[in-house]
Design a protein around this motif. Sequence first.
Motif, PDB file in Angstrom:
ATOM      1  N   ILE A 182      -5.571   6.026   5.258  1.00 15.74           N
ATOM      2  CA  ILE A 182      -5.371   5.195   4.068  1.00 15.74           C
ATOM      3  C   ILE A 182      -4.235   5.779   3.233  1.00 15.74           C
ATOM      4  N   ALA A 183      -4.259   7.105   3.038  1.00 15.85           N
ATOM      5  CA  ALA A 183      -3.224   7.753   2.225  1.00 15.85           C
ATOM      6  C   ALA A 183      -1.845   7.536   2.839  1.00 15.85           C
ATOM      7  N   THR A 184      -1.748   7.729   4.150  1.00 11.41           N
ATOM      8  CA  THR A 184      -0.460   7.589   4.819  1.00 11.41           C
ATOM      9  C   THR A 184       0.024   6.139   4.756  1.00 11.41           C
ATOM     10  N   ARG A 185      -0.898   5.211   4.953  1.00 15.03           N
ATOM     11  CA  ARG A 185      -0.533   3.793   4.958  1.00 15.03           C
ATOM     12  C   ARG A 185       0.045   3.372   3.601  1.00 15.03           C
ATOM     13  N   PHE A 186      -0.620   3.730   2.506  1.00 10.15           N
ATOM     14  CA  PHE A 186      -0.131   3.289   1.201  1.00 10.15           C
ATOM     15  C   PHE A 186       1.120   4.050   0.787  1.00 10.15           C
ATOM     16  N   ASP A 187       1.299   5.256   1.322  1.00 11.67           N
ATOM     17  CA  ASP A 187       2.537   5.983   1.079  1.00 11.67           C
ATOM     18  C   ASP A 187       3.685   5.257   1.786  1.00 11.67           C
ATOM     19  N   ASP A 188       3.443   4.809   3.014  1.00  9.12           N
ATOM     20  CA  ASP A 188       4.462   4.061   3.754  1.00  9.12           C
ATOM     21  C   ASP A 188       4.816   2.758   3.042  1.00  9.12           C
ATOM     22  N   ALA A 219     -14.891  -1.935  12.243  1.00 10.56           N
ATOM     23  CA  ALA A 219     -14.699  -0.903  13.259  1.00 10.56           C
ATOM     24  C   ALA A 219     -13.677   0.105  12.762  1.00 10.56           C
ATOM     25  N   TYR A 220     -13.617   1.266  13.427  1.00 14.06           N
ATOM     26  CA  TYR A 220     -12.704   2.333  13.008  1.00 14.06           C
ATOM     27  C   TYR A 220     -11.266   1.833  12.855  1.00 14.06           C
ATOM     28  N   ASP A 221     -10.789   1.062  13.826  1.00 13.74           N
ATOM     29  CA  ASP A 221      -9.389   0.636  13.737  1.00 13.74           C
ATOM     30  C   ASP A 221      -9.197  -0.592  12.832  1.00 13.74           C
ATOM     31  N   GLU A 222     -10.285  -1.086  12.241  1.00 14.09           N
ATOM     32  CA  GLU A 222     -10.143  -2.220  11.314  1.00 14.09           C
ATOM     33  C   GLU A 222     -10.294  -1.798   9.864  1.00 14.09           C
ATOM     34  N   ILE A 223     -10.736  -0.545   9.625  1.00  8.50           N
ATOM     35  CA  ILE A 223     -11.110  -0.200   8.251  1.00  8.50           C
ATOM     36  C   ILE A 223      -9.881  -0.059   7.347  1.00  8.50           C
ATOM     37  N   VAL A 224      -8.804   0.534   7.858  1.00 11.02           N
ATOM     38  CA  VAL A 224      -7.616   0.692   7.004  1.00 11.02           C
ATOM     39  C   VAL A 224      -7.000  -0.678   6.679  1.00 11.02           C
ATOM     40  N   PRO A 225      -6.812  -1.563   7.677  1.00 14.84           N
ATOM     41  CA  PRO A 225      -6.337  -2.913   7.335  1.00 14.84           C
ATOM     42  C   PRO A 225      -7.270  -3.631   6.348  1.00 14.84           C
ATOM     43  N   ALA A 226      -8.566  -3.403   6.443  1.00 16.19           N
ATOM     44  CA  ALA A 226      -9.497  -4.063   5.522  1.00 16.19           C
ATOM     45  C   ALA A 226      -9.249  -3.571   4.089  1.00 16.19           C
ATOM     46  N   VAL A 227      -9.071  -2.254   3.933  1.00 15.17           N
ATOM     47  CA  VAL A 227      -8.791  -1.706   2.601  1.00 15.17           C
ATOM     48  C   VAL A 227      -7.469  -2.286   2.085  1.00 15.17           C
ATOM     49  N   GLU A 228      -6.510  -2.400   2.996  1.00 20.47           N
ATOM     50  CA  GLU A 228      -5.215  -2.952   2.592  1.00 20.47           C
ATOM     51  C   GLU A 228      -5.367  -4.391   2.077  1.00 20.47           C
ATOM     52  N   ARG A 229      -6.198  -5.185   2.750  1.00 16.43           N
ATOM     53  CA  ARG A 229      -6.399  -6.573   2.292  1.00 16.43           C
ATOM     54  C   ARG A 229      -7.036  -6.599   0.901  1.00 16.43           C
ATOM     55  N   ILE A 230      -7.972  -5.685   0.668  1.00 16.33           N
ATOM     56  CA  ILE A 230      -8.611  -5.630  -0.657  1.00 16.33           C
ATOM     57  C   ILE A 230      -7.571  -5.319  -1.730  1.00 16.33           C
ATOM     58  N   VAL A 231      -6.722  -4.341  -1.443  1.00 12.15           N
ATOM     59  CA  VAL A 231      -5.755  -3.898  -2.445  1.00 12.15           C
ATOM     60  C   VAL A 231      -4.694  -4.977  -2.680  1.00 12.15           C
ATOM     61  N   LEU A 232      -4.245  -5.617  -1.605  1.00 18.11           N
ATOM     62  CA  LEU A 232      -3.241  -6.678  -1.776  1.00 18.11           C
ATOM     63  C   LEU A 232      -3.834  -7.845  -2.566  1.00 18.11           C
ATOM     64  N   THR A 233      -5.109  -8.134  -2.338  1.00 18.65           N
ATOM     65  CA  THR A 233      -5.771  -9.195  -3.100  1.00 18.65           C
ATOM     66  C   THR A 233      -5.781  -8.842  -4.583  1.00 18.65           C
ATOM     67  N   TYR A 234      -6.101  -7.586  -4.858  1.00 18.39           N
ATOM     68  CA  TYR A 234      -6.101  -7.144  -6.262  1.00 18.39           C
ATOM     69  C   TYR A 234      -4.717  -7.330  -6.881  1.00 18.39           C
ATOM     70  N   LEU A 235      -3.669  -6.909  -6.149  1.00 25.89           N
ATOM     71  CA  LEU A 235      -2.321  -7.018  -6.709  1.00 25.89           C
ATOM     72  C   LEU A 235      -1.979  -8.478  -7.002  1.00 25.89           C
TER      73      LEU A 235
END
Lengths: 102, 555
Positions: B433-439, B504-520
């Motif tokens: 998650i940290a690396t993804r949002f840094d990117d 699933a493990y490989d879906e959790i980071v994209p799921a967090v990303e969708r939550i954050v983009l929705t917030y924005l």
Amino acid sequence: MPRPFTPKIITANDLLEGDVIYYTADNSWTREMSQAELIEDEAEAQLRLIEAEKDALRVVGIYLTDAKAGANGPEPTHFREDFRRTGPSNYRHGKQEAAANV
Amino acid sequence: MYKYNDFDTAFLEERNRQFRAQVERRIDGSLTEDEFKPLRLMNGLYLQLHAYMLRVAIPYGTLSANQMRQLALLAEKWDKGYGHFTTRQNIQYNWPKLKDVPDMLDALAEVNLHAIQTSGNTIRNVTADHFAGAAADEIEDPRPIAELIRQWSTDHPEFQFMGRKFKIAVSAGEKDRAVLKAHDLAVRIVRNDAGETGYQILVGGGLGRTPMIGKVLNDFVSQDDLLPYIESVVSVWNQHGRRDNKYKARIKITVHELGLDKIRELTEERFALVRPTFGGADLALFEEIKAHFANPAFRSGGTDAYEAAYQTDPVFRAWADTNLTAHKAANHSIVTISIKAHGQTPGDATAEQMRVMADLAEEYGYGELRISHEQNVILPHVHQNDLPAIHARLKEHGLATANIGLISDIIACPGMDYCALATARSIPVAQEIATRFDDLKLEHDVGHLQIKISGCINACGHHHVGHIGILGLDRAGVENYQITLGGDATETAAIGTRTGPGFAYDEIVPAVERIVLTYLDIRETEEETFLETYRRVGMDPFKAALYPASEKKVA
Ligand code: HEM
Ligand code: SF4
């Protein structure tokens, strides 16, 4: 109906080092899961567990866990045993690293 | 800082001598594991997935520079060169060998540190606001209370074998930085209308399998009554708490089953008996302890160097904007050092990093350090003109990440990478998650957002009180992650609500990303935080983003 028996290995942690070990067919312990004894029979598994527990003063937390036959010996069927076999996945500093240094 | 007296030192030596003999008897075969396990747990020694783990208490999160150096020495000499700072203001060593542990404990005792009551069904390490003694908004330093409780509870004969563990936290302001409401008992220093200082007592908070928010048991306990009052509460729970089922043994369940009023009544009854047994020695001790926590003589002098760096160096400015907090003394700041560089294990520090932080504390910070429950390290007292030099040094050692309170400042428990109780991994999820949002370069735009991750239902990673909480589970032999939204770890504490099915493990980071983009997308202004937006709009928009297909089915 009881669930059908699935193949097992015996695992534990070493008393002194704390690291993961496996019971072998010749009643000793190894650091390599691939060298563990794969037990295919339920009654045999219980007997082997009793045998392994004779080492309870040298090893800690002995238990039976699922495994399957692989090309080079037993392999894990569950991710927990896969992590125990290899070490932490955050970065290489557990068993993976020790193996690399051999 | 609190100085050990002769009694403390002798007590530690005796405890360590006993444990050394117990370890020897385990190794030579005179003790079985069943006999040895309770003994090692009383001394903070666990067996995890890959090795032993030694948990060392950092009482109320306060360390001297020398103590930090000793922690570095342990990491280097008997571990793999690093230590893991936890949400309970402890440090955990993940790779000690059984025979080395007595030496490690002796080395700790040299600097008055220990692992006592970091485990087992006792009163655990007392935690405190990590800005204690420095925060601009506190009534008084809460650490003397924490130290008083530590001394009273250490080896307390009535409280060594209770139904379950008992966790106490203290804080001293309106703002709650110590997650008071997730503790078995919490003390908040307050002032009444007459201007007297006293203590508000909360009970029955806890996370784990049945999360509960602590409730106010007493609005104002006077200074004289504090210890007898706490003793009464613990004693009532020790007597009435359930021992038939360890999942129902914590005081949160006792409060839930008997009701707050009943607990209050029982406490008052007990207090009438206990109060006379406290002859005032506790108050004399308290005065003595307080003297040890007197603030250093804060330096005076201008802030020109700080202003100049702030104007000219954007990297310094970004760090200053996120990692500094208002100090009570003029021209001083509280510095939070992030040990959450993007992609690193949250809470891990190398021996070298520990030494750098100890040096900085000694050179610029009046010799003091703190560990926060958010798994970061704090220099509580820094003159602002020293900030540019501190920042430069931190940068050289990978310690200058400007992310405090942001999406990559994640609390994560050890999870399946270390913990024998885990049902899934948590650290790699935090790293990704940290690396993804840094990117994505979105972190500073997103602003204040706390993600907290646990690798099983025990909730060591505080996921229930994360703005976004993540709980890792084992679903039919595969890692699966449940998301909760709207949790809050502060004075407005709340338990998060589940979004729906897990990922699933490989879906959790994209799921967090969708939550954050929705917030924005839906926040009203750039100032509206994630939690504020969630409280305004509720779960629906986030659900729609997470589960688009099922949304269509309903429509
Ligand atoms: C890796 C070894 C660990 C083990 C075996 C362990 C075990 C547990 C267990 C069994 C509970 C549930 C207690 C209950 O509900 O009665 C718990 C709770 C908790 N643990 Fe851990 N834990 C470990 C590591 C950690 C770490 C690294 C932290 C800090 C990051 C931590 C902080 C907590 C906290 C804050 C709770 C809160 C829940 C509560 O007590 O209300 N633990 N732990
Ligand atoms: S929450 Fe579970 S997995 Fe994480 S440290 Fe606690 S017991 Fe282990």
